[in-house]
Design a protein around this motif. Structure first.
Motif, PDB file in Angstrom:
ATOM      1  N   MET A   1       0.825  -1.213   0.000  1.00 24.74           N
ATOM      2  CA  MET A   1       0.000   0.000   0.000  1.00 24.74           C
ATOM      3  C   MET A   1       0.854   1.256   0.000  1.00 24.74           C
ATOM      4  SD  MET A   1      -2.986  -1.209   2.662  1.00 24.74           S
ATOM      5  CE  MET A   1      -3.829   0.399   2.642  1.00 24.74           C
ATOM      6  N   LEU A   2       1.976   1.229   0.706  1.00 23.64           N
ATOM      7  CA  LEU A   2       2.871   2.382   0.740  1.00 23.64           C
ATOM      8  C   LEU A   2       3.364   2.728  -0.659  1.00 23.64           C
ATOM      9  CD1 LEU A   2       4.959   1.662   3.945  1.00 23.64           C
ATOM     10  CD2 LEU A   2       3.576   3.699   3.529  1.00 23.64           C
ATOM     11  N   ILE A   3       3.730   1.711  -1.413  1.00 25.71           N
ATOM     12  CA  ILE A   3       4.239   1.950  -2.761  1.00 25.71           C
ATOM     13  C   ILE A   3       3.156   2.555  -3.651  1.00 25.71           C
ATOM     14  CG2 ILE A   3       5.049   0.790  -4.867  1.00 25.71           C
ATOM     15  CD1 ILE A   3       6.567  -1.152  -2.973  1.00 25.71           C
ATOM     16  N   ILE A   4       1.945   2.066  -3.507  1.00 27.30           N
ATOM     17  CA  ILE A   4       0.846   2.517  -4.364  1.00 27.30           C
ATOM     18  C   ILE A   4       0.253   3.845  -3.897  1.00 27.30           C
ATOM     19  CG2 ILE A   4      -1.488   1.947  -5.160  1.00 27.30           C
ATOM     20  CD1 ILE A   4      -0.568  -1.055  -4.924  1.00 27.30           C
TER      21      ILE A   4
ATOM     22  N   ILE B   1       8.003  -1.249  10.527  1.00 21.91           N
ATOM     23  CA  ILE B   1       8.491  -1.516   9.171  1.00 21.91           C
ATOM     24  C   ILE B   1       9.822  -0.802   8.941  1.00 21.91           C
ATOM     25  CG2 ILE B   1       8.034  -1.122   6.708  1.00 21.91           C
ATOM     26  CD1 ILE B   1       5.031  -1.622   7.400  1.00 21.91           C
ATOM     27  N   GLY B   2       9.910   0.443   9.392  1.00 25.51           N
ATOM     28  CA  GLY B   2      11.160   1.191   9.255  1.00 25.51           C
ATOM     29  C   GLY B   2      12.320   0.505   9.963  1.00 25.51           C
TER      30      GLY B   2
ATOM     31  N   SER C   1      13.559   3.552   1.397  1.00 32.01           N
ATOM     32  CA  SER C   1      13.781   4.946   1.018  1.00 32.01           C
ATOM     33  C   SER C   1      12.661   5.835   1.540  1.00 32.01           C
ATOM     34  CB  SER C   1      13.865   5.079  -0.500  1.00 32.01           C
ATOM     35  OG  SER C   1      14.966   4.391  -0.992  1.00 32.01           O
ATOM     36  N   MET C   2      11.439   5.368   1.376  1.00 31.92           N
ATOM     37  CA  MET C   2      10.276   6.153   1.769  1.00 31.92           C
ATOM     38  C   MET C   2      10.215   6.350   3.290  1.00 31.92           C
ATOM     39  SD  MET C   2       6.275   5.255   0.964  1.00 31.92           S
ATOM     40  CE  MET C   2       6.643   4.939  -0.746  1.00 31.92           C
ATOM     41  N   ILE C   3      10.420   5.280   4.027  1.00 28.31           N
ATOM     42  CA  ILE C   3      10.234   5.352   5.480  1.00 28.31           C
ATOM     43  C   ILE C   3      11.465   5.873   6.204  1.00 28.31           C
ATOM     44  CG2 ILE C   3       9.826   3.989   7.562  1.00 28.31           C
ATOM     45  CD1 ILE C   3       7.881   2.324   6.019  1.00 28.31           C
ATOM     46  N   ILE C   4      12.637   5.351   5.884  1.00 23.77           N
ATOM     47  CA  ILE C   4      13.837   5.736   6.622  1.00 23.77           C
ATOM     48  C   ILE C   4      14.342   7.105   6.183  1.00 23.77           C
ATOM     49  CG2 ILE C   4      16.234   5.153   7.157  1.00 23.77           C
ATOM     50  CD1 ILE C   4      15.426   2.187   6.757  1.00 23.77           C
TER      51      ILE C   4
END
Length: 160
Positions: A33-36, A72-73, A126-129
């Motif tokens: 879901m994060l990617i989308i 998740i991170g 990349s998105m979270i960290i």
């Protein structure tokens, strides 16, 4: 900017195999879901709907979406730390007898390449960290993990 909900400090850990599988499903679904959809569009009710795991089960382990994202991170951060550790070991083994200056240059270059490769291969990491921690608690946890990397590098350099 939206107000962030307070995160719990210590998350429950699933003990039963069935529950562990459910939480892994929640994590996998959240990552998809994060990617989308991106970080802001994620919610526990949407994760529950898409994962098939009841909301109450998710809330038991991740009381807020920020707890879930933090978890998740940290999973991804630990993967990065493992990759950096492996790079440090390989650099030391391949360059035994090198001066500390030479080893420092090789280690720095290797770690930069490893981190770049890791982030290029993992959109979620990349998105979270790289976007930074969502709360002070997440910041402290990230810093604690990164401090372990620094300590490992210092230990390796002291062995030379």
């Amino acid at each position: 900017m939206a107000t962030l909900k307070k995160m719990t400090k210590k998350l429950n850990q699933p003990k039963q195999e069935r529950t562990q599988k459910r939480m892994n499903q929640v994590i996998q679904t959240t990552q998809q879901m994060l990617i989308i959809q991106g970080i802001e569009a994620i919610s526990i009710p949407e994760v529950a709907k898409n994962s098939g795991v009841p909301r109450t089960s998710i809330y038991q382990f991740f009381p807020t979406k920020y707890d879930l994202l933090r978890h998740i991170g940290l999973l991804h951060l630990n993967d990065l730390i493992d990759a950096l550790r492996q790079t440090a070991i390989e650099t030391l083994l391949k360059n035994q007898g090198a001066s500390i200056e030479k080893y420092g240059v090789l280690l720095t270059a290797g770690m930069i390449k490893t981190a770049a490769k890791f982030y290029n291969q993992s959109e979620i990491a990349s998105m979270i960290i790289l976007s930074g921690p969502f709360t002070r608690q997440a910041y402290i946890e990230y810093q604690t993990e990164l401090q372990k990397v620094s300590e490992g590098i210092r230990q390796a350099l002291n062995m030379i």
